[in-house]
Design a protein around this motif. Structure first.
Motif, mmCIF file in Angstrom:
data_model
loop_
_atom_site.group_PDB
_atom_site.id
_atom_site.type_symbol
_atom_site.label_atom_id
_atom_site.label_comp_id
_atom_site.label_asym_id
_atom_site.label_seq_id
_atom_site.Cartn_x
_atom_site.Cartn_y
_atom_site.Cartn_z
ATOM 1 N N ALA A 124 0.808 -1.358 0.005
ATOM 2 C CA ALA A 124 0.065 -0.085 0.088
ATOM 3 C C ALA A 124 0.951 1.087 0.175
ATOM 4 C CB ALA A 124 -0.982 -0.028 1.131
ATOM 5 N N ARG A 125 0.251 2.279 -0.653
ATOM 6 C CA ARG A 125 1.029 3.505 -0.657
ATOM 7 C C ARG A 125 0.071 4.842 -0.033
ATOM 8 N NH1 ARG A 125 4.149 0.292 -1.426
ATOM 9 N NH2 ARG A 125 5.609 -0.052 -3.305
ATOM 10 N N VAL A 126 0.519 5.431 1.056
ATOM 11 C CA VAL A 126 0.013 6.266 1.955
ATOM 12 C C VAL A 126 0.620 7.590 1.807
ATOM 13 C CG1 VAL A 126 -1.470 6.785 4.106
ATOM 14 C CG2 VAL A 126 -1.238 4.381 3.193
ATOM 15 N N ALA A 127 -0.044 8.564 1.385
ATOM 16 C CA ALA A 127 0.657 9.783 1.169
ATOM 17 C C ALA A 127 0.769 10.560 2.708
ATOM 18 C CB ALA A 127 -0.044 10.908 0.150
ATOM 19 N N GLY A 128 -0.145 10.003 3.551
ATOM 20 C CA GLY A 128 -0.018 10.879 4.818
ATOM 21 C C GLY A 128 0.321 9.979 6.049
ATOM 22 N N THR A 129 -0.706 9.795 6.705
ATOM 23 C CA THR A 129 -0.135 8.989 8.180
ATOM 24 C C THR A 129 -1.263 7.661 8.171
ATOM 25 O OG1 THR A 129 0.522 10.930 9.471
ATOM 26 C CG2 THR A 129 -0.377 9.221 10.589
ATOM 27 N N GLU A 161 4.353 8.077 3.889
ATOM 28 C CA GLU A 161 4.952 9.350 3.475
ATOM 29 C C GLU A 161 5.427 10.084 4.862
ATOM 30 O OE1 GLU A 161 4.247 11.733 0.169
ATOM 31 O OE2 GLU A 161 4.099 9.948 -1.160
ATOM 32 N N ALA A 162 4.305 9.591 5.945
ATOM 33 C CA ALA A 162 4.579 10.441 7.211
ATOM 34 C C ALA A 162 4.713 9.299 8.446
ATOM 35 C CB ALA A 162 3.306 11.285 7.441
ATOM 36 N N GLY A 173 10.336 -4.763 4.949
ATOM 37 C CA GLY A 173 10.341 -4.019 3.649
ATOM 38 C C GLY A 173 9.659 -2.496 3.822
ATOM 39 N N ALA A 174 9.167 -2.534 4.859
ATOM 40 C CA ALA A 174 8.253 -1.071 4.903
ATOM 41 C C ALA A 174 9.285 0.075 4.797
ATOM 42 C CB ALA A 174 7.344 -0.932 6.209
ATOM 43 N N ARG A 175 8.588 1.278 4.336
ATOM 44 C CA ARG A 175 9.350 2.417 4.251
ATOM 45 C C ARG A 175 8.534 3.645 4.962
ATOM 46 N NH1 ARG A 175 12.477 -0.626 3.077
ATOM 47 N NH2 ARG A 175 13.621 -0.952 1.323
ATOM 48 N N ILE A 176 9.097 3.933 6.138
ATOM 49 C CA ILE A 176 8.532 5.020 7.047
ATOM 50 C C ILE A 176 9.420 6.018 7.085
ATOM 51 C CG2 ILE A 176 7.104 5.253 9.115
ATOM 52 C CD1 ILE A 176 6.637 2.229 8.900
ATOM 53 N N PRO A 177 9.401 7.285 6.765
ATOM 54 C CA PRO A 177 10.434 8.137 6.917
ATOM 55 C C PRO A 177 10.184 8.877 8.272
ATOM 56 C CG PRO A 177 8.950 8.820 5.115
ATOM 57 C CD PRO A 177 8.706 7.371 5.470
ATOM 58 N N GLY A 178 9.164 8.938 8.674
ATOM 59 C CA GLY A 178 8.421 9.599 9.918
ATOM 60 C C GLY A 178 8.698 8.496 11.280
ATOM 61 N N ARG A 179 7.547 8.465 11.863
ATOM 62 C CA ARG A 179 7.871 7.545 13.019
ATOM 63 C C ARG A 179 6.941 6.428 12.819
ATOM 64 N NH1 ARG A 179 5.695 11.241 16.100
ATOM 65 N NH2 ARG A 179 3.667 10.311 16.566
ATOM 66 N N LEU A 180 7.591 5.110 13.443
ATOM 67 C CA LEU A 180 6.556 3.975 13.650
ATOM 68 C C LEU A 180 6.492 3.979 15.122
ATOM 69 C CD1 LEU A 180 5.445 1.471 13.052
ATOM 70 C CD2 LEU A 180 7.487 0.243 13.026
ATOM 71 N N ASP A 181 5.437 4.193 15.795
ATOM 72 C CA ASP A 181 5.101 4.582 16.931
ATOM 73 C C ASP A 181 4.309 3.228 17.785
ATOM 74 O OD1 ASP A 181 4.644 5.545 19.575
ATOM 75 O OD2 ASP A 181 3.760 7.348 19.074
ATOM 76 N N CYS A 235 13.431 -2.835 6.694
ATOM 77 C CA CYS A 235 12.882 -1.550 6.704
ATOM 78 C C CYS A 235 13.762 -0.334 6.661
ATOM 79 C CB CYS A 235 11.913 -1.635 7.902
ATOM 80 S SG CYS A 235 10.625 -2.823 8.055
ATOM 81 N N VAL A 236 13.208 0.881 6.193
ATOM 82 C CA VAL A 236 13.707 1.992 6.252
ATOM 83 C C VAL A 236 12.943 2.835 7.130
ATOM 84 C CG1 VAL A 236 14.968 4.093 5.144
ATOM 85 C CG2 VAL A 236 15.168 1.951 4.285
ATOM 86 N N ILE A 237 13.283 3.314 8.362
ATOM 87 C CA ILE A 237 12.363 4.084 9.341
ATOM 88 C C ILE A 237 13.130 5.004 10.118
ATOM 89 C CG2 ILE A 237 10.943 3.553 11.307
ATOM 90 C CD1 ILE A 237 11.015 0.683 10.978
ATOM 91 N N GLY A 238 12.433 6.192 10.201
ATOM 92 C CA GLY A 238 12.786 7.414 10.523
ATOM 93 C C GLY A 238 13.051 7.281 12.187
ATOM 94 N N GLU A 239 11.915 6.962 12.745
ATOM 95 C CA GLU A 239 12.072 6.541 14.326
ATOM 96 C C GLU A 239 11.222 5.606 14.757
ATOM 97 O OE1 GLU A 239 11.043 10.111 16.490
ATOM 98 O OE2 GLU A 239 12.155 11.358 15.283
#
Length: 491
Positions: A202-207, A231-232, A249-257, A276-280
């Motif tokens: 899935a591709r989600v432009a927000g949160t 993207e958030a 394999g998820a891409r989460i540039p923001g926060r995985l909380d 994965c590539v995760i910001g936080e």
């Protein structure tokens, strides 16, 4: 369809559609609120029953009034038959709230302006490859079967807050959002799903908001979000996940909380966030994870990981992180590195680097010492024996104070031994006065010379002692100098 085929309720809906007026069949009596529960809609009479084919006819070829925008806005209705709009293009907003559907609606490959099924009760929903040029609202909607939204494209947000999906007879995923494309948020706090929720690709432009969600599939995958791209943020505060949380394999540039979340999949993987590539990544303030934690080959900028939530088995090989918070003593972090599959030097190096980055060199040395001790268990017996000797004497070079203590002890032994038995001078007429302390220092310190070692030559047992002092002096003095160098460079 002829006009005279319509029931009074359907005629009311038809007139309201042309002018964009909402129709609400619910009672205005607050004491009769239970009678308006869509779960009991099967008992509603003809005064609030509308056939699905009437709604389809209105959406595809309904009447219009000049100067008005037609809208299908219906609340509190019982919809009989199947509402079939597959491959259709509907230019009017569709708002069917608080309704009871007897059969599963079909919107496969349809193109809609807006779709709102909030607080309705449905046996399922078939809407894969649907396109909604606006928002798709399923707020507090209850489904007794599979919801198929795979490949859906929504230019706005998808709202699933407090929705319920229960499909006890379904073997596959009960909520399918794989390959969906959302132009804004996936807003689903309080979602309840009994069975697998699928978000693969899935591709989600927000949160992605799954706060307070309950995802129940014990022994299986509760949430499959492989290769999800948000993207958030992806927030799952206080979520209760009974089964595997799959994020490979998820891409989460923001926060995985995952703060305050309950992750339970006993005997199997509870959280798999590998590659994965995760910001936080926040995993804190919750109970200990029941099941294994897999973070292999993942890149994280900020890893917020509390030792209290780490399970008995973790997989951290090739996990990279820039900072590790909160700051904890090395003794509280090290057990996590012992719970993986075998000796993984890279995990110790990552933890060492995180301590050095914040200037905690003492903790970094403790991690390196633990690394050597863990490595020792992989060596043959003679390697383990030598390792124990290094650990006891100098702490593998990470205990300079201990090395200094050994130096002082050997200085005392040599001073006493040579003080009681002076070695003979090589050239008596040129030799300085013998000093047992400085003679021992000459033997122990490989760089400094006080002129004693070259002037005197012991024999027998005292010569053997001199050789021992020279060899051990090199080892211990090097350890002390290395420790002092680290301290100076840190300051």
């Amino acid at each position: 369809m002829e006009i005279n085929d319509l029931t009074p309720a359907e005629s009311r809906v038809r007139r309201a559609f042309a002018s964009g007026t909402a129709v609400d069949f619910r009672t205005a009596d607050p004491n009769a609120a239970t009678a308006d529960d869509p779960a009991d809609g099967g008992t509603w009479g003809p005064e609030r029953t509308v056939r699905a084919r009437v709604l389809r006819s209105l959406l595809l070829d309904g009447p219009r009034e000049d100067g008005e925008v037609p809208v299908l806005s219906l609340s509190g209705a019982r919809v009989t038959g199947r509402l079939e709009l597959q491959n259709a293009t509907v230019d009017h907003p569709v708002r069917l709230r608080h309704c009871h559907f007897e059969e599963t609606p079909t919107f496969h490959a349809a193109r809609l302006r807006e779709l709102n099924l909030s607080e309705s009760v449905l046996p399922g929903l078939i809407s894969h490859a649907v396109r909604v040029d606006g928002v798709l609202r399923l707020t507090r909607t209850r489904f007794a079967g599979t919801v198929r939204l795979s490949g859906a494209e929504v230019t706005g947000s998808l709202y699933l807050e407090s929705a319920r999906v229960e499909a006890p007879d379904t073997e596959g995923p009960v909520l399918q959002l794989n390959q969906a494309v959302l132009g804004a948020d996936l807003w689903a706090p309080g979602l309840r799903a009994v069975g697998e929720v699928r978000l693969t690709g899935a591709r989600v432009a927000g949160t992605v908001n799954l706060n307070d969600a309950v995802l129940d599939r014990p022994g299986g995958t509760a949430l499959n979000a492989e290769t999800l791209a948000a993207e958030a943020d992806v927030v799952m505060r206080r979520a209760d996940v009974r089964g595997r949380l799959e994020l490979r394999g998820a891409r989460i540039p923001g926060r995985l909380d995952l703060s305050h979340a309950r992750l339970a999949n006993a005997g199997d993987t509870a959280l798999r966030a590998s590659s994965c590539v995760i910001g936080e990544l926040w995993l804190r303030e919750g109970p200990v994870v029941r099941g294994s934690l897999n973070l292999r080959r993942t890149q994280v900028d900020v890893l917020f990981l509390q030792p209290e939530v780490v399970p008995a088995r973790v997989q951290l090989n090739d996990l990279t992180y820039t900072s590790l918070i909160p700051h904890e003593p090395a003794e509280r972090r090290l057990p996590m590195l012992e719970r993986g599959n075998g000796y993984l030097p890279f995990t110790y190096e990552q933890l060492t680097a995180s301590y050095r980055r914040i200037g905690d060199d003492d903790a970094a040395r403790l991690v390196q010492l633990a690394k050597q001790r863990r490595r020792r268990r992989t060596l043959p017996w003679y390697g383990r024996l030598w390792g124990h000797l290094q650990d006891l004497t100098v702490g593998y070079g990470f205990r300079p104070v201990r090395a200094g203590g050994w130096l002082v002890s050997l200085l005392a032994v040599g001073s006493v031994a040579y003080g009681l038995h002076h070695p003979p001078a090589l050239k008596p007429e040129e030799a300085p006065d013998f000093d047992p302390v400085f003679y021992t220092l000459d033997l122990l310190l490989p760089v400094i010379s006080f002129g004693q070692e070259t002037a005197f030559s012991p024999g027998g047992w005292y010569q053997t002692l001199a050789h021992v002092l020279i060899i051990t002096g090199w080892l211990l003095a090097t350890t002390v100098i290395t420790g002092l160098t680290r301290t100076v460079s840190r300051q």
